[in-house]
Design an enzyme around this catalytic site. Structure first.
Site, PDB file in Angstrom:
ATOM      1  N   GLY A   1      46.498  40.948  -0.457  1.00 12.37           N
ATOM      2  CA  GLY A   1      47.654  41.075  -1.328  1.00 12.37           C
ATOM      3  C   GLY A   1      47.304  41.616  -2.687  1.00 12.37           C
ATOM      4  O   GLY A   1      46.136  41.926  -2.977  1.00 12.37           O
TER       5      GLY A   1
ATOM      6  N   GLY B   1      47.015  41.666  -6.889  1.00 12.70           N
ATOM      7  CA  GLY B   1      46.517  40.732  -7.893  1.00 12.70           C
ATOM      8  C   GLY B   1      47.661  39.938  -8.505  1.00 12.70           C
ATOM      9  O   GLY B   1      47.536  38.731  -8.740  1.00 12.70           O
TER      10      GLY B   1
ATOM     11  N   GLY C   1      46.529  37.070  -6.219  1.00 11.69           N
ATOM     12  CA  GLY C   1      45.494  36.713  -7.198  1.00 11.69           C
ATOM     13  C   GLY C   1      46.042  35.691  -8.195  1.00 11.69           C
ATOM     14  O   GLY C   1      45.469  34.628  -8.421  1.00 11.69           O
TER      15      GLY C   1
ATOM     16  N   GLU D   1      32.864  36.056 -12.996  1.00  7.45           N
ATOM     17  CA  GLU D   1      31.818  37.087 -13.035  1.00  7.45           C
ATOM     18  C   GLU D   1      32.505  38.353 -13.513  1.00  7.45           C
ATOM     19  O   GLU D   1      33.268  38.968 -12.769  1.00  7.45           O
ATOM     20  CB  GLU D   1      31.230  37.313 -11.628  1.00  7.45           C
ATOM     21  CG  GLU D   1      30.535  36.109 -11.029  1.00  7.45           C
ATOM     22  CD  GLU D   1      29.224  35.769 -11.720  1.00  7.45           C
ATOM     23  OE1 GLU D   1      28.697  36.609 -12.465  1.00  7.45           O
ATOM     24  OE2 GLU D   1      28.751  34.638 -11.526  1.00  7.45           O
TER      25      GLU D   1
ATOM     26  N   CYS E   1      28.598  46.255 -12.093  1.00  5.67           N
ATOM     27  CA  CYS E   1      28.801  45.447 -13.302  1.00  5.67           C
ATOM     28  C   CYS E   1      27.506  45.251 -14.084  1.00  5.67           C
ATOM     29  O   CYS E   1      27.523  45.154 -15.303  1.00  5.67           O
ATOM     30  CB  CYS E   1      29.393  44.103 -12.929  1.00  5.67           C
ATOM     31  SG  CYS E   1      28.455  43.269 -11.665  1.00  5.67           S
TER      32      CYS E   1
ATOM     33  N   GLU F   1      32.986  49.074 -21.263  1.00  6.74           N
ATOM     34  CA  GLU F   1      32.484  49.302 -19.907  1.00  6.74           C
ATOM     35  C   GLU F   1      33.196  50.516 -19.306  1.00  6.74           C
ATOM     36  O   GLU F   1      34.425  50.539 -19.234  1.00  6.74           O
ATOM     37  CB  GLU F   1      32.778  48.050 -19.066  1.00  6.74           C
ATOM     38  CG  GLU F   1      32.133  48.103 -17.704  1.00  6.74           C
ATOM     39  CD  GLU F   1      32.465  46.871 -16.881  1.00  6.74           C
ATOM     40  OE1 GLU F   1      33.634  46.475 -16.838  1.00  6.74           O
ATOM     41  OE2 GLU F   1      31.538  46.325 -16.269  1.00  6.74           O
TER      42      GLU F   1
HETATM   43  P1  NAD Z   1      40.178  43.719 -11.545  1.00  5.77           P
HETATM   44  O1  NAD Z   1      40.008  42.610 -12.502  1.00  5.77           O
HETATM   45  O2  NAD Z   1      41.245  44.693 -11.772  1.00  5.77           O
HETATM   46  O3  NAD Z   1      40.452  43.121 -10.077  1.00  5.77           O
HETATM   47  C1  NAD Z   1      39.607  42.178  -9.491  1.00  5.77           C
HETATM   48  C2  NAD Z   1      40.414  41.358  -8.501  1.00  5.77           C
HETATM   49  O4  NAD Z   1      41.397  40.628  -9.221  1.00  5.77           O
HETATM   50  C3  NAD Z   1      41.152  42.183  -7.452  1.00  5.77           C
HETATM   51  O5  NAD Z   1      41.146  41.493  -6.232  1.00  5.77           O
HETATM   52  C4  NAD Z   1      42.574  42.223  -8.019  1.00  5.77           C
HETATM   53  O6  NAD Z   1      43.572  42.392  -7.031  1.00  5.77           O
HETATM   54  C5  NAD Z   1      42.675  40.838  -8.644  1.00  5.77           C
HETATM   55  N1  NAD Z   1      43.702  40.713  -9.678  1.00  5.77           N
HETATM   56  C6  NAD Z   1      44.344  41.689 -10.365  1.00  5.77           C
HETATM   57  N2  NAD Z   1      45.269  41.142 -11.198  1.00  5.77           N
HETATM   58  C7  NAD Z   1      45.178  39.800 -11.042  1.00  5.77           C
HETATM   59  C8  NAD Z   1      45.834  38.694 -11.655  1.00  5.77           C
HETATM   60  N3  NAD Z   1      46.799  38.861 -12.567  1.00  5.77           N
HETATM   61  N4  NAD Z   1      45.467  37.458 -11.296  1.00  5.77           N
HETATM   62  C9  NAD Z   1      44.479  37.251 -10.393  1.00  5.77           C
HETATM   63  N5  NAD Z   1      43.844  38.261  -9.752  1.00  5.77           N
HETATM   64  C10 NAD Z   1      44.180  39.521 -10.088  1.00  5.77           C
HETATM   65  O7  NAD Z   1      38.759  44.392 -11.437  1.00  5.77           O
HETATM   66  P2  NAD Z   1      38.332  45.631 -10.535  1.00  5.77           P
HETATM   67  O8  NAD Z   1      38.842  46.858 -11.176  1.00  5.77           O
HETATM   68  O9  NAD Z   1      38.678  45.385  -9.109  1.00  5.77           O
HETATM   69  O10 NAD Z   1      36.726  45.543 -10.639  1.00  5.77           O
HETATM   70  C11 NAD Z   1      36.022  46.080 -11.674  1.00  5.77           C
HETATM   71  C12 NAD Z   1      35.618  45.032 -12.685  1.00  5.77           C
HETATM   72  O11 NAD Z   1      34.903  43.977 -12.053  1.00  5.77           O
HETATM   73  C13 NAD Z   1      34.669  45.564 -13.719  1.00  5.77           C
HETATM   74  O12 NAD Z   1      35.040  45.090 -14.994  1.00  5.77           O
HETATM   75  C14 NAD Z   1      33.318  44.985 -13.330  1.00  5.77           C
HETATM   76  O13 NAD Z   1      32.389  44.869 -14.346  1.00  5.77           O
HETATM   77  C15 NAD Z   1      33.699  43.684 -12.764  1.00  5.77           C
HETATM   78  N6  NAD Z   1      32.665  43.187 -11.853  1.00  5.77           N
HETATM   79  C16 NAD Z   1      31.883  42.136 -12.250  1.00  5.77           C
HETATM   80  C17 NAD Z   1      30.854  41.681 -11.414  1.00  5.77           C
HETATM   81  C18 NAD Z   1      29.990  40.530 -11.810  1.00  5.77           C
HETATM   82  O14 NAD Z   1      29.374  39.939 -10.936  1.00  5.77           O
HETATM   83  N7  NAD Z   1      29.906  40.181 -13.069  1.00  5.77           N
HETATM   84  C19 NAD Z   1      30.638  42.292 -10.203  1.00  5.77           C
HETATM   85  C20 NAD Z   1      31.442  43.366  -9.849  1.00  5.77           C
HETATM   86  C21 NAD Z   1      32.467  43.800 -10.678  1.00  5.77           C
END
Ligand code: NAD
Length: 474
Positions: free
Chosen positions: A201, A203, A207, A245, A279, A377
């Site tokens: 689904g 976010g 989410g 994370e 990341c 980033e």
């Molecule tokens: P994002 O935050 O947009 O999405 C991550 C997840 O959160 C997705 O499943 C998304 O559907 C969900 N999401 C979106 N809106 C939400 C809400 N309001 N409430 C709850 N969940 C919601 O991130 P992205 O673009 O998918 O990934 C990239 C980011 O992730 C980068 O900033 C990267 O640095 C970070 N990242 C961190 C690590 C780590 O281990 N520190 C690893 C990989 C990626």
């Protein structure tokens, strides 16, 4: 065409109660490769109920049983190797060699490592005067991003299972198919009904629903800082535990006595692997002023070792995951051209490329650490060269960021390497080409997050500490 329109709840694939469908696109071809259903709050409620029903027995399984389960998962994961590699190559655009050696292997290592870490893990500790017991935290909600479709899902699930916590997983809607394979693996090995639930689904619905659900005791989120804050806010309403994370802007400190070409190769490989969508990638390269010219030359020399192109051919850098990600990266490259000096790369697609979200590996020099490209980033194949004059100055620049996920140090003299590694405010520091270690904790300082994943520290996240006074009786 992969059409997966069902969710996996209570050990069964069931129809979504909603009718919204999301198309999944192969970023190398820009073609639709499949569809998923976007779940509803009703689907999520069913999954939470299934996990809660599973909790009493799953949380009480013996350590031996959990080790056996994790080993069976790892073995079945190995059986699905080809599917996993193909799927990640299609949905993420990751070159096949990276899909196999990085993505596939990371998932495998997390399940195997969790089984290994559990062997010596103690859920009860006699501390001379009192006893500490580690209880399963409850039901866990897992939210993962698109950039490592098997790594983040597997580390969370493996740790949760090791701790006896039933889970609800919501993978990123951009790359959902690797999680479908994981679900098939759990189904095949007989993970108890309700201990694993998958609800696909958006976010904003699933989410947000996970982070605010009263039936979810712990939320483990990997993704952007902006969403991480919302997750924490929602969880705070019921004082639920969270692990976050988040992003990074990690430094690679090149010391005076480093091999210039080796260090330049490391710098380039950080933005080449997974097209820089990592990341923990080093995206600020700190070089002694005296080495600036030779380092720039070395970067230009090694860059052709990382060709950009079709992930199904012998290329090292594939496309970015989506048009949206490509647009974001382009805007940062434009910003960099205004702020700093372009050494290689630039805006637009690489020469001769028309289809696919490919970006040029781009290196900026004469970068000041205050610039936007050094502080934000970018999440693409873009890095910054920043010069320094003393080791103390290098440490100061390295730590001058809101992030603290990782750090890298290159050089010869062990004392200086350790001095810099110890001074970096980051959750994980790598010296030279140290090998990956899946028992080593992973997580960030500052705005890179809260908590640690991988190995025994990862298992701890899914446990609550209970003190018992008066036992053993003295
Ligand atoms: P994002 O935050 O947009 O999405 C991550 C997840 O959160 C997705 O499943 C998304 O559907 C969900 N999401 C979106 N809106 C939400 C809400 N309001 N409430 C709850 N969940 C919601 O991130 P992205 O673009 O998918 O990934 C990239 C980011 O992730 C980068 O900033 C990267 O640095 C970070 N990242 C961190 C690590 C780590 O281990 N520190 C690893 C990989 C990626």
């Amino acid at each position: 065409m992969r059409n997966y329109l069902k969710h996996y709840i209570n050990g069964e694939w069931i129809e979504s109660t909603g009718n919204e469908i999301e198309e999944v696109i192969n970023p190398a071809t820009e073609e639709v490769i499949g569809k998923i259903s976007l779940g509803t709050n009703e689907d999520l409620d069913k999954a939470v109920q299934a996990a809660r029903d599973a909790f009493p027995s799953f949380s009480q399984t013996s350590k031996e049983k959990r080790i056996e389960l994790l080993k069976e998962i790892a073995a079945e994961y190995e059986n699905r190797k080809e599917d996993i590699v193909e799927t990640i190559t299609d949905e993420l655009g990751s070159p096949k060699s990276i899909s196999e050696n990085v993505h596939y292997m990371m998932g495998y290592n997390h399940f195997s490592q969790a089984a290994e870490s559990l062997k010596n893990f103690s859920f009860i500790e006699d501390r001379g005067g009192h006893t500490v017991m580690k209880d399963t935290v409850g039901v866990s909600g897992l939210i993962t991003p698109w950039n490592f479709p098997t790594n983040q899902t597997s580390t969370k699930i493996a740790s949760a299972f090791a701790a006896g916590s039933p889970v609800i997983l919501k993978p990123a809607e951009v790359t959902p198919f690797a999680a479908i394979i994981l679900t098939e693996i759990f189904d095949k090995v007989g993970v108890p009904k309700g201990a694993f639930n998958l609800v696909n689904g958006s976010g904003s619905v699933i989410g947000d629903g996970i982070s605010s659900h009263p039936g979810i005791d712990f939320v483990s989120f990997t993704g952007s800082g902006a969403v991480g804050k919302k997750v924490m806010q929602n969880a705070s309403e019921r004082i639920a535990n969270v692990a976050l994370e988040l992003g990074g802007k990690s430094p690679l400190v090149v010391l005076e006595d480093a091999d210039v070409e080796e260090a330049a190769r490391a710098a380039v490989s950080h933005i080449a692997t997974n097209s820089g969508q990592v990341c923990s990638a080093a995206t600020r390269v700190l070089v002694p002023s005296s080495m600036k010219k030779s380092f720039e030359e070395a970067v230009q020399k090694v860059l052709p070792e990382y060709p950009v192109g079709n992930p199904r051919e012998d290329n090292h850098i594939g496309p970015l995951v989506s048009q949206k990600q490509w647009d974001t990266v382009q805007s940062y490259i434009k910003k960099g051209q205004e702020e700093a000096t372009l050494l290689v790369g630039g805006t637009g697609k690489p020469e001769g490329v028309e289809k696919g979200y490919y970006a040029k590996p781009t290196v900026f020099t004469d970068v000041d650490n205050d610039m936007v490209i050094a502080q934000e980033e970018i999440f693409g194949p873009v890095t910054c060269l920043i010069t320094y004059d003393t080791v103390e100055e290098a440490i100061e620049i390295a730590n001058d960021t809101k992030y603290g996920l990782a750090g890298y140090v290159f050089g010869e003299d062990e004392q200086t390497l350790v001095k810099v590694a110890s001074a970096l405010k980051a959750g994980r520091v790598k010296i030279n080409d140290a090998k990956a270690d899946f028992a080593a904790p992973f997580g960030g300082y500052k705005q890179s997050g809260i908590g640690r994943e991988w190995g025994d520290y990862g298992i701890e996240e899914y446990l609550e500490i209970k003190t018992i006074l008066g036992y053993p009786k003295k």
